[in-house]
Design a protein around this motif. Structure first.
Motif, PDB file in Angstrom:
ATOM      1  N   MET A   6      -1.255   0.093  13.233  1.00 52.28           N
ATOM      2  CA  MET A   6      -2.645   0.081  12.794  1.00 52.28           C
ATOM      3  C   MET A   6      -2.995  -1.204  12.043  1.00 52.28           C
ATOM      4  SD  MET A   6      -4.522   2.743  10.343  1.00 52.28           S
ATOM      5  CE  MET A   6      -5.628   1.929   9.250  1.00 52.28           C
ATOM      6  N   MET A   7      -2.013  -1.768  11.351  1.00 51.90           N
ATOM      7  CA  MET A   7      -2.274  -2.982  10.565  1.00 51.90           C
ATOM      8  C   MET A   7      -2.092  -4.246  11.416  1.00 51.90           C
ATOM      9  SD  MET A   7      -2.931  -1.523   7.766  1.00 51.90           S
ATOM     10  CE  MET A   7      -2.634   0.059   6.998  1.00 51.90           C
ATOM     11  N   GLU A   8      -1.685  -4.086  12.678  1.00 53.06           N
ATOM     12  CA  GLU A   8      -1.310  -5.248  13.470  1.00 53.06           C
ATOM     13  C   GLU A   8      -2.282  -5.522  14.617  1.00 53.06           C
ATOM     14  OE1 GLU A   8       1.826  -7.323  13.142  1.00 53.06           O
ATOM     15  OE2 GLU A   8       1.080  -6.618  11.239  1.00 53.06           O
ATOM     16  N   GLN A   9      -3.504  -4.995  14.510  1.00 53.52           N
ATOM     17  CA  GLN A   9      -4.489  -5.213  15.577  1.00 53.52           C
ATOM     18  C   GLN A   9      -4.884  -6.687  15.603  1.00 53.52           C
ATOM     19  OE1 GLN A   9      -6.761  -2.850  17.312  1.00 53.52           O
ATOM     20  NE2 GLN A   9      -5.450  -1.115  16.947  1.00 53.52           N
ATOM     21  N   PRO A  10      -5.385  -7.169  16.753  1.00 54.67           N
ATOM     22  CA  PRO A  10      -5.852  -8.560  16.788  1.00 54.67           C
ATOM     23  C   PRO A  10      -7.028  -8.755  15.823  1.00 54.67           C
ATOM     24  CG  PRO A  10      -6.472  -7.391  18.776  1.00 54.67           C
ATOM     25  CD  PRO A  10      -5.540  -6.507  18.038  1.00 54.67           C
ATOM     26  N   ARG A  11      -7.325  -9.993  15.516  1.00 52.88           N
ATOM     27  CA  ARG A  11      -8.333 -10.316  14.510  1.00 52.88           C
ATOM     28  C   ARG A  11      -9.715  -9.768  14.871  1.00 52.88           C
ATOM     29  NH1 ARG A  11     -10.270 -16.039  12.312  1.00 52.88           N
ATOM     30  NH2 ARG A  11     -10.265 -15.523  10.116  1.00 52.88           N
ATOM     31  N   ILE A 229     -16.584 -15.416   2.351  1.00 49.70           N
ATOM     32  CA  ILE A 229     -16.866 -14.444   3.413  1.00 49.70           C
ATOM     33  C   ILE A 229     -16.640 -15.106   4.767  1.00 49.70           C
ATOM     34  CG2 ILE A 229     -18.720 -13.145   4.557  1.00 49.70           C
ATOM     35  CD1 ILE A 229     -19.883 -12.663   1.703  1.00 49.70           C
ATOM     36  N   GLN A 230     -17.129 -16.332   4.904  1.00 47.87           N
ATOM     37  CA  GLN A 230     -16.998 -17.032   6.192  1.00 47.87           C
ATOM     38  C   GLN A 230     -15.540 -17.343   6.524  1.00 47.87           C
ATOM     39  OE1 GLN A 230     -20.521 -19.731   5.060  1.00 47.87           O
ATOM     40  NE2 GLN A 230     -20.487 -19.848   7.270  1.00 47.87           N
ATOM     41  N   SER A 231     -14.762 -17.731   5.497  1.00 52.56           N
ATOM     42  CA  SER A 231     -13.387 -18.147   5.807  1.00 52.56           C
ATOM     43  C   SER A 231     -12.398 -16.988   5.801  1.00 52.56           C
ATOM     44  CB  SER A 231     -12.926 -19.221   4.811  1.00 52.56           C
ATOM     45  OG  SER A 231     -12.927 -18.683   3.509  1.00 52.56           O
ATOM     46  N   GLU A 232     -12.653 -15.968   4.969  1.00 57.73           N
ATOM     47  CA  GLU A 232     -11.628 -14.940   4.759  1.00 57.73           C
ATOM     48  C   GLU A 232     -12.004 -13.533   5.209  1.00 57.73           C
ATOM     49  OE1 GLU A 232      -8.498 -15.584   3.446  1.00 57.73           O
ATOM     50  OE2 GLU A 232      -9.185 -17.647   3.667  1.00 57.73           O
ATOM     51  N   CYS A 233     -13.270 -13.152   5.044  1.00 55.47           N
ATOM     52  CA  CYS A 233     -13.581 -11.727   5.245  1.00 55.47           C
ATOM     53  C   CYS A 233     -14.990 -11.488   5.783  1.00 55.47           C
ATOM     54  CB  CYS A 233     -13.344 -10.941   3.955  1.00 55.47           C
ATOM     55  SG  CYS A 233     -13.844 -11.804   2.443  1.00 55.47           S
ATOM     56  N   PRO A 234     -15.249 -11.941   7.018  1.00 57.38           N
ATOM     57  CA  PRO A 234     -16.603 -11.783   7.581  1.00 57.38           C
ATOM     58  C   PRO A 234     -17.035 -10.330   7.759  1.00 57.38           C
ATOM     59  CG  PRO A 234     -15.077 -12.600   9.250  1.00 57.38           C
ATOM     60  CD  PRO A 234     -14.360 -12.677   7.940  1.00 57.38           C
ATOM     61  N   TRP A 235     -16.058  -9.392   7.780  1.00 53.12           N
ATOM     62  CA  TRP A 235     -16.426  -7.974   7.945  1.00 53.12           C
ATOM     63  C   TRP A 235     -17.251  -7.447   6.767  1.00 53.12           C
ATOM     64  CZ3 TRP A 235     -11.459  -9.919   7.946  1.00 53.12           C
ATOM     65  CH2 TRP A 235     -10.757  -9.808   6.745  1.00 53.12           C
ATOM     66  N   LEU A 236     -17.223  -8.159   5.631  1.00 51.67           N
ATOM     67  CA  LEU A 236     -18.043  -7.709   4.502  1.00 51.67           C
ATOM     68  C   LEU A 236     -19.536  -7.862   4.793  1.00 51.67           C
ATOM     69  CD1 LEU A 236     -16.019  -8.911   1.368  1.00 51.67           C
ATOM     70  CD2 LEU A 236     -16.043  -6.662   2.446  1.00 51.67           C
ATOM     71  N   LEU A 237     -19.858  -8.570   5.867  1.00 55.56           N
ATOM     72  CA  LEU A 237     -21.264  -8.691   6.277  1.00 55.56           C
ATOM     73  C   LEU A 237     -21.862  -7.328   6.616  1.00 55.56           C
ATOM     74  CD1 LEU A 237     -21.098 -11.906   8.482  1.00 55.56           C
ATOM     75  CD2 LEU A 237     -22.178 -11.665   6.242  1.00 55.56           C
ATOM     76  N   LEU A 259     -26.565 -16.111   7.314  1.00 49.69           N
ATOM     77  CA  LEU A 259     -25.125 -15.859   7.178  1.00 49.69           C
ATOM     78  C   LEU A 259     -24.614 -14.985   8.326  1.00 49.69           C
ATOM     79  CD1 LEU A 259     -22.799 -16.510   5.296  1.00 49.69           C
ATOM     80  CD2 LEU A 259     -23.427 -14.557   3.885  1.00 49.69           C
ATOM     81  N   ILE A 260     -25.363 -13.948   8.675  1.00 46.71           N
ATOM     82  CA  ILE A 260     -24.962 -13.053   9.774  1.00 46.71           C
ATOM     83  C   ILE A 260     -24.919 -13.832  11.093  1.00 46.71           C
ATOM     84  CG2 ILE A 260     -25.750 -11.107  11.198  1.00 46.71           C
ATOM     85  CD1 ILE A 260     -26.787  -9.788   8.604  1.00 46.71           C
ATOM     86  N   GLN A 261     -25.934 -14.669  11.316  1.00 47.46           N
ATOM     87  CA  GLN A 261     -25.993 -15.398  12.589  1.00 47.46           C
ATOM     88  C   GLN A 261     -24.895 -16.458  12.696  1.00 47.46           C
ATOM     89  OE1 GLN A 261     -30.186 -16.475  12.510  1.00 47.46           O
ATOM     90  NE2 GLN A 261     -30.650 -14.943  14.083  1.00 47.46           N
ATOM     91  N   TYR A 265     -19.979 -15.085  15.938  1.00 50.85           N
ATOM     92  CA  TYR A 265     -18.820 -15.241  16.826  1.00 50.85           C
ATOM     93  C   TYR A 265     -17.553 -14.639  16.210  1.00 50.85           C
ATOM     94  CZ  TYR A 265     -17.445 -18.955  13.649  1.00 50.85           C
ATOM     95  OH  TYR A 265     -17.072 -19.643  12.518  1.00 50.85           O
ATOM     96  N   GLU A 266     -17.542 -14.461  14.872  1.00 52.82           N
ATOM     97  CA  GLU A 266     -16.373 -13.906  14.186  1.00 52.82           C
ATOM     98  C   GLU A 266     -16.509 -12.408  13.970  1.00 52.82           C
ATOM     99  OE1 GLU A 266     -13.545 -14.913  13.543  1.00 52.82           O
ATOM    100  OE2 GLU A 266     -13.426 -16.877  12.602  1.00 52.82           O
ATOM    101  N   TYR A 267     -17.740 -11.982  13.614  1.00 48.86           N
ATOM    102  CA  TYR A 267     -17.915 -10.570  13.287  1.00 48.86           C
ATOM    103  C   TYR A 267     -19.347 -10.132  13.569  1.00 48.86           C
ATOM    104  CZ  TYR A 267     -18.197  -6.103  11.052  1.00 48.86           C
ATOM    105  OH  TYR A 267     -18.389  -4.773  10.854  1.00 48.86           O
ATOM    106  N   THR A 268     -19.473  -9.000  14.235  1.00 42.36           N
ATOM    107  CA  THR A 268     -20.796  -8.409  14.442  1.00 42.36           C
ATOM    108  C   THR A 268     -20.615  -6.909  14.613  1.00 42.36           C
ATOM    109  OG1 THR A 268     -22.750  -8.427  15.846  1.00 42.36           O
ATOM    110  CG2 THR A 268     -20.688  -8.889  16.939  1.00 42.36           C
ATOM    111  N   ASP A 269     -21.592  -6.120  14.173  1.00 46.94           N
ATOM    112  CA  ASP A 269     -21.540  -4.674  14.421  1.00 46.94           C
ATOM    113  C   ASP A 269     -22.975  -4.140  14.447  1.00 46.94           C
ATOM    114  OD1 ASP A 269     -22.441  -4.229  11.812  1.00 46.94           O
ATOM    115  OD2 ASP A 269     -20.456  -3.797  10.999  1.00 46.94           O
ATOM    116  N   VAL A 270     -23.146  -2.840  14.580  1.00 45.14           N
ATOM    117  CA  VAL A 270     -24.504  -2.296  14.725  1.00 45.14           C
ATOM    118  C   VAL A 270     -25.351  -2.547  13.473  1.00 45.14           C
ATOM    119  CG1 VAL A 270     -23.943  -0.516  16.423  1.00 45.14           C
ATOM    120  CG2 VAL A 270     -23.742   0.030  13.997  1.00 45.14           C
ATOM    121  N   PHE A 271     -24.720  -2.635  12.315  1.00 45.64           N
ATOM    122  CA  PHE A 271     -25.469  -2.835  11.072  1.00 45.64           C
ATOM    123  C   PHE A 271     -26.021  -4.257  10.993  1.00 45.64           C
ATOM    124  CE2 PHE A 271     -22.170   0.349  10.446  1.00 45.64           C
ATOM    125  CZ  PHE A 271     -22.905   1.429   9.984  1.00 45.64           C
ATOM    126  N   THR A 272     -25.165  -5.237  11.339  1.00 45.77           N
ATOM    127  CA  THR A 272     -25.630  -6.633  11.300  1.00 45.77           C
ATOM    128  C   THR A 272     -26.658  -6.873  12.417  1.00 45.77           C
ATOM    129  OG1 THR A 272     -23.790  -7.410  12.691  1.00 45.77           O
ATOM    130  CG2 THR A 272     -23.447  -7.463  10.311  1.00 45.77           C
TER     131      THR A 272
END
Length: 401
Positions: A6-11, A229-237, A259-261, A265-272
């Motif tokens: 579970m901890m080893e999924q691709p980025r 956020i951009q370099s380490e943790c884009p999922w916080l978007l 910031l979302i746009q 390319y790194e992170y997107t979901d239904v909320f963003t």
């Protein structure tokens, strides 16, 4: 065997995991807090055997932390004995606090408590945390923080105070503890990327419990944290998008949408996607089509489920508010149906949202529509219009010459 899958999924891949962000949080929070997240997933039955394996590996890690904490425990307890016994005397502590004497120098002069005693208290608090004796660890970290703001382990103690508060769900202490850690890291230019990433993840625990979304956005939108956020943790978007839509704070539109746009390319979901569709592109069809998925994924998110109804209500309300503000003629029956309002509630709501932006609406009872009145032009605008007209004539005259 090996690390749990579970901890080893691709980025940032969301193929098989219900948009679950736990594995990304796992890199930034300690094992005690990770166990809270794993327990939630277990409750929601989001994973099968994979989760059982992850949980058993995590339990083993916590078990070995417990064993390590037991080594040398007796010595640390002995070293901290003076200060611990003082803290156990509630009447003495209350008296010290009431008389503004609850500080290291007063205790040194009047209670024979020295710097070594305080450092021993911190060491004990750390051990208690790993022993899962959270109540004592919380009390001792909090005491160190209050008594010893210039102590060498002050940052560690504030972090312990916050972590314990979260594990124990001492909600009324969340923001106080968080502010102390944040101030400490902010004032220290040498604070590491790891510490600041930890802080941002902790802010989700804190502000999505206290529902203080404005404070959350303010924290994440500082220049330093945007870069992080951009370099380490884009999922916080995800949480930034939810806070943004839930507060409906339109002043922050350009900052947050940008910031979302940038990070798409790194992170997107239904909320963003919803935030961009609604607040930037005014694409109401796309925004509405995302509402069902938003509900589904919010139910599976440990932080969003706490205010699920409020969040969904706000997403829906903001969608139809923006829809109405973008149109001149509004069918009241459609809006009433979308929001689940009676005719009278719908009319009141329409009038109030236009009132907020200084516009008037006329309700036409015959065909049940609201017509937005065009604002009468000011004297200044009329002069501008005349000038434009004169300029156009002059240009025309010139070209005919």
């Amino acid at each position: 065997g090996g690390k749990d899958s579970m901890m080893e999924q691709p980025r940032y891949s969301f193929a098989e995991n219900h948009y679950d962000l736990t594995k990304y949080f796992a890199k930034h929070v300690d094992n005690h807090l990770l166990m809270l997240l794993i327990n939630f997933l277990e409750e929601k039955q989001l994973y099968g055997q994979e989760l059982d394996e992850s949980k058993s590996i995590l339990s083993q890690k916590l078990q070995s932390q417990q064993e390590s904490a037991n080594e040398g425990l007796a010595e640390v307890r002995e070293a901290a004995e003076n200060i611990v016994s003082l803290l156990l005397q509630d009447n003495v502590v209350t008296d010290l606090i009431d008389n503004d004497n609850y500080n290291a120098s007063y205790l040194a002069q009047n209670h024979n408590i020295n710097a070594e005693d305080l450092e021993a208290l911190f060491a004990l608090s750390e051990k208690e945390y790993d022993l899962q004796d959270y109540e004592n660890s919380f009390k001792h970290a909090q005491a160190y923080v209050n008594l010893n703001p210039t102590g060498e382990n002050y940052l560690g103690a504030t972090m312990g105070y916050l972590s314990n508060a979260i594990v124990l769900n001492h909600v009324d202490e969340f923001e106080t503890a968080f502010r102390l850690v944040a101030d400490c890291l902010e004032s220290n230019q040498l604070s590491s990327i790891r510490q600041r990433s930890w802080l941002l993840h902790m802010s989700v625990f804190v502000y999505f419990t206290s529902l203080n979304y404005e404070a959350f956005m303010e924290l994440l939108l500082t220049e330093r944290h945007r870069q992080l956020i951009q370099s380490e943790c884009p999922w916080l978007l995800r949480y930034l998008a939810v806070a943004f839509v839930t507060t409906g704070n339109k002043k922050l539109t350009s900052d947050i949408v940008h910031l979302i746009q940038v990070e798409e390319y790194e992170y997107t979901d239904v909320f963003t996607k919803f935030a961009v569709a609604l607040m930037e592109e005014y694409n109401f069809t796309v925004a509405e089509s995302l509402l069902d998925s938003i509900e589904q994924y919010a139910q599976q998110d440990v932080f969003l489920v706490k205010n699920l109804d409020g969040t969904l209500e706000q997403f829906k309300t903001l969608l139809w508010e923006n829809f109405c503000l973008a149109h001149r003629s509004i069918d009241l029956a459609i809006i009433g149906e979308k929001l689940g309002y009676s005719d009278d509630q719908t009319k009141e709501w329409i009038v109030s949202i236009f009132d907020k932006v200084g516009k008037t609406v006329q309700i036409n009872e015959d065909n049940n529509t609201a017509l937005v009145e065009l604002i009468p032009r000011t004297k200044h605008e009329k002069i501008l219009d005349k000038t434009k007209g004169a300029l156009a004539k002059a240009v025309q005259h010139n070209s005919s010459l």
